[in-house]
Design a protein around this motif. Sequence first.
Motif, PDB file in Angstrom:
ATOM      1  N   GLY A  17       0.817  -1.218   0.000  1.00 13.79           N
ATOM      2  CA  GLY A  17       0.000   0.000   0.000  1.00 13.79           C
ATOM      3  C   GLY A  17       0.844   1.258   0.000  1.00 13.79           C
ATOM      4  N   LEU A  18       1.896   1.254   0.803  1.00 13.82           N
ATOM      5  CA  LEU A  18       2.794   2.416   0.828  1.00 13.82           C
ATOM      6  C   LEU A  18       3.500   2.601  -0.511  1.00 13.82           C
ATOM      7  N   GLY A  19       3.925   1.500  -1.115  1.00 13.70           N
ATOM      8  CA  GLY A  19       4.602   1.585  -2.403  1.00 13.70           C
ATOM      9  C   GLY A  19       3.701   2.125  -3.499  1.00 13.70           C
ATOM     10  N   ILE A  20       2.467   1.621  -3.555  1.00 17.10           N
ATOM     11  CA  ILE A  20       1.528   2.090  -4.565  1.00 17.10           C
ATOM     12  C   ILE A  20       1.156   3.547  -4.303  1.00 17.10           C
ATOM     13  N   GLY A  21       1.008   3.915  -3.038  1.00 18.83           N
ATOM     14  CA  GLY A  21       0.713   5.311  -2.706  1.00 18.83           C
ATOM     15  C   GLY A  21       1.829   6.246  -3.111  1.00 18.83           C
ATOM     16  N   LYS A  22       3.071   5.813  -2.908  1.00 21.04           N
ATOM     17  CA  LYS A  22       4.223   6.631  -3.296  1.00 21.04           C
ATOM     18  C   LYS A  22       4.272   6.796  -4.812  1.00 21.04           C
ATOM     19  N   ILE A  23       4.002   5.727  -5.533  1.00 23.31           N
ATOM     20  CA  ILE A  23       3.989   5.806  -6.999  1.00 23.31           C
ATOM     21  C   ILE A  23       2.892   6.756  -7.472  1.00 23.31           C
ATOM     22  N   GLY A  24       1.703   6.637  -6.872  1.00 21.10           N
ATOM     23  CA  GLY A  24       0.595   7.511  -7.264  1.00 21.10           C
ATOM     24  C   GLY A  24       0.892   8.973  -6.990  1.00 21.10           C
ATOM     25  N   GLY A  25       1.441   9.260  -5.818  1.00 17.85           N
ATOM     26  CA  GLY A  25       1.779  10.645  -5.478  1.00 17.85           C
ATOM     27  C   GLY A  25       2.847  11.220  -6.396  1.00 17.85           C
ATOM     28  N   SER A  26       3.854  10.421  -6.676  1.00 16.96           N
ATOM     29  CA  SER A  26       4.920  10.880  -7.575  1.00 16.96           C
ATOM     30  C   SER A  26       4.394  11.098  -8.988  1.00 16.96           C
ATOM     31  N   ILE A  41       3.094   8.865 -18.323  1.00 16.23           N
ATOM     32  CA  ILE A  41       3.279   8.768 -16.877  1.00 16.23           C
ATOM     33  C   ILE A  41       2.247   7.817 -16.277  1.00 16.23           C
ATOM     34  N   GLN A  42       1.001   7.940 -16.720  1.00 11.87           N
ATOM     35  CA  GLN A  42      -0.045   7.062 -16.195  1.00 11.87           C
ATOM     36  C   GLN A  42       0.208   5.612 -16.567  1.00 11.87           C
ATOM     37  N   THR A  43       0.672   5.379 -17.776  1.00  9.52           N
ATOM     38  CA  THR A  43       0.971   4.016 -18.207  1.00  9.52           C
ATOM     39  C   THR A  43       2.071   3.408 -17.346  1.00  9.52           C
ATOM     40  N   ALA A  44       3.137   4.157 -17.144  1.00  6.46           N
ATOM     41  CA  ALA A  44       4.240   3.664 -16.323  1.00  6.46           C
ATOM     42  C   ALA A  44       3.787   3.449 -14.877  1.00  6.46           C
ATOM     43  N   MET A  45       2.927   4.347 -14.370  1.00  4.75           N
ATOM     44  CA  MET A  45       2.430   4.220 -13.001  1.00  4.75           C
ATOM     45  C   MET A  45       1.591   2.953 -12.856  1.00  4.75           C
ATOM     46  N   LEU A  46       0.700   2.695 -13.804  1.00  6.58           N
ATOM     47  CA  LEU A  46      -0.157   1.522 -13.716  1.00  6.58           C
ATOM     48  C   LEU A  46       0.641   0.227 -13.803  1.00  6.58           C
ATOM     49  N   ILE A  47       1.650   0.195 -14.657  1.00  8.55           N
ATOM     50  CA  ILE A  47       2.491  -1.000 -14.776  1.00  8.55           C
ATOM     51  C   ILE A  47       3.243  -1.246 -13.473  1.00  8.55           C
ATOM     52  N   ALA A  48       3.828  -0.198 -12.907  1.00  2.00           N
ATOM     53  CA  ALA A  48       4.563  -0.346 -11.647  1.00  2.00           C
ATOM     54  C   ALA A  48       3.631  -0.760 -10.515  1.00  2.00           C
ATOM     55  N   ALA A  49       2.441  -0.180 -10.445  1.00  2.00           N
ATOM     56  CA  ALA A  49       1.486  -0.539  -9.393  1.00  2.00           C
ATOM     57  C   ALA A  49       1.041  -1.995  -9.548  1.00  2.00           C
ATOM     58  N   ALA A  50       0.828  -2.438 -10.771  1.00  4.63           N
ATOM     59  CA  ALA A  50       0.431  -3.825 -10.993  1.00  4.63           C
ATOM     60  C   ALA A  50       1.540  -4.789 -10.585  1.00  4.63           C
ATOM     61  N   LEU A  51       2.783  -4.430 -10.863  1.00  2.76           N
ATOM     62  CA  LEU A  51       3.894  -5.290 -10.466  1.00  2.76           C
ATOM     63  C   LEU A  51       4.017  -5.359  -8.943  1.00  2.76           C
ATOM     64  N   ILE A  52       3.862  -4.234  -8.267  1.00  3.44           N
ATOM     65  CA  ILE A  52       3.923  -4.232  -6.804  1.00  3.44           C
ATOM     66  C   ILE A  52       2.786  -5.067  -6.230  1.00  3.44           C
ATOM     67  N   GLU A  53       1.599  -4.912  -6.791  1.00  2.00           N
ATOM     68  CA  GLU A  53       0.455  -5.666  -6.306  1.00  2.00           C
ATOM     69  C   GLU A  53       0.659  -7.166  -6.544  1.00  2.00           C
TER      70      GLU A  53
END
Length: 63
Positions: A17-26, A41-53
């Motif tokens: 949750g903290l990791g995804i929140g940090k990615i979203g804020g950044s 930016i949104q594409t990269a954010m979604l890919i990173a969030a999916a990998l963390i999840e």
Amino acid sequence: MQIPTIVGAGLIVIGAGLGIGKIGGSAMDAIARQPEASGKIQTAMLIAAALIEGIGFAALFAA
């Protein structure tokens, strides 16, 4: 379920949750600075969030 397993699962969820929140804020900061790059930016954010999840789910099943 044992207590250490529950604590470990909680730490996994908090960390993801903290990791995804940090990615979203950044990402929001980056979009505010360069609105024309919002799609990339949104594409990269979604890919990173999916990998963390995904890693979070894998860690929960391993715990």
